[in-house]
Design an enzyme around this catalytic site. Sequence first.
Site, short mmCIF file in Angstrom:
data_model
loop_
_atom_site.label_atom_id
_atom_site.label_comp_id
_atom_site.label_asym_id
_atom_site.label_seq_id
_atom_site.Cartn_x
_atom_site.Cartn_y
_atom_site.Cartn_z
N GLU A 113 -12.00 -45.14 -6.17
CA GLU A 113 -12.56 -45.39 -7.51
C GLU A 113 -13.81 -44.53 -7.56
OE1 GLU A 113 -15.35 -46.55 -9.94
OE2 GLU A 113 -15.25 -48.43 -8.83
N CYS A 129 -20.84 -47.06 -12.14
CA CYS A 129 -19.74 -46.16 -12.48
C CYS A 129 -19.13 -46.54 -13.83
CB CYS A 129 -18.68 -46.16 -11.39
SG CYS A 129 -18.08 -47.79 -10.95
#
Length: 581
Positions: free
Chosen positions: A332, A366
């Site tokens: 990720e 993020c």
Amino acid sequence: MATRLRPAGSALRQTATLRSQRICSRPVNGVRCLTSGTYRVPKPFNEPNLEFAPNSPERTKLSRALEELRAQLPVKVPAIGGKNAQVSANQSLTSMVMPAEHKSSFQEFASASKEDVNKAIESALKAKKTWQEMPFTDRASIFLRAADLVSGKYRFQLLAATMLGQGKNAWQAEIDAAAELADFYRYNVGFAQEIYDKQPTVNAQSHHGRTDWRPLEGFVYAVSPFNFTAIGGNLVSAPALMGNVVVWKPAPMNAYASHLVHQILLEAGLPEGVIQIVHGDAETITNTVFDHREFSALAFIGSSDVFRSLNVKAAQGLAEKRYRDFPRMMGETSGKNFHLLHPSADVVNAAKHTVRASFEYAGQKCSACSRIYIPESRADEFFTQIKKELARVKVGPPEDYQSFTGPVINKKAFDRITAAIDSANADSKLEKVVGGTYDSSTGWYIDPTIYKTSNPDHELFDKELFGPVLVAYVYPDAEFEKTLDIVDKQGGGFALTGNIFSNDQQAVRLAEDKLRYAAGNFYINCKITAAVIGQQSFGGSRMSGTCDKAGSAGLMQRFTAPRTLKEEYNKLDEVLYPSNL
């Protein structure tokens, strides 16, 4: 508090639930398993958040923990963790300063050599056989016990370490290092049970088919980022619960908090060697791991460029026939995430959500919002409201409970983000709405900054800054559908989080459909930093990662090598089929 699971074994693995137990023919960890039954893990739950209001007991406890940690600075972290691991007097140490107070060293960590890393790998592999043979109910007990240690005994120590080391305020540390970490442990146990329960539902007469959810044959390499203490805890617990062993390399800025997480797992009963935490030079550690025949999987969270390079490195190893397995690559990575307002949006609600999504933890998530699309008819209203909200936002140190936006993580990040701000301030194609200022006199502080433009092709819509900078495109109301195409095309090739604010259900449905691949996590009328384990799994695709979804059984299943078994109880009477006669 989570219900404790009794260590137990079981009979033959004829069903998924029976797989969790077995009667031991030999001692496991020195304990003979003589109890039997179909055990199931307790139902997971989300850890309640403490609020740290003025004069609350939790604020008092946290302030005390911060004082105690400050008195120990700089904390020292050994190169390789363990119950009795210590830093030797003659070891060279790397110092990391506090983001909020860069004249003060927060931690000093020792660096592992290539030989140290190889020893850590071999120690993990040595622990593997006993660990993978331990009944699931026993492995689950360890992580459920760790969840209670995180949410209880060590809660305020974890928060203090996350606040001083990573620059988070009390609330951001709470939702990360306490609540989310405990959630990962509890829900991952439930997800593991879900996987083990997946068994064939159809069997021919006198036939029995079943699935053995084996762990991977080698070891897992986990690489965790600086910005979430809980992420490291998830990257190691997900594979370990499935019977794997893990070599864990945290980001240097998160060395001490990760060390504390590892110590908690050991106190909870995790056998030495199952999770080997290793600190030091990323290239040295990674090269050693990728040179090892037993490397079976990467669990990574970090930058897209780094993850891309690690995929290339694994491919090179495969081309050289270096590995026994095809390494699983789970990642990720980056995001250039969006908020989208439809003309029907509740602008006040959208502005409040945008402040949180863009400027909490200085935009160092993020999932943080860094681009926004606003209809022309509502733009003035939106910018007026967001200025009003930002006027109440304080930029300051984590120990000041009134601080909303803290520092960025280090000088490298500060220099990168402020260079982009300086360029934007001088850009005639951008209009500064608010911010554009910064101060590094005591810590790495950047004020919440918003630019707007009528140029939908500006580079800021594609460039990830990972800081408190938001760029807005004001679009003509009649071009909402066209703007959806722009949103999908932009974002630097990333596809992590995005949303729409709208009270028009047809517009919501249109955005859902046209932006189907623009975000792995899509939200409606709420901010995009909103995933809660058990409620929304998390992860994106395109260049934002492999979309394996942290906080789900999907991620954990990637750490298995399922074996199918078939048993027949009848006898074969004839070789020839009726058609052969």
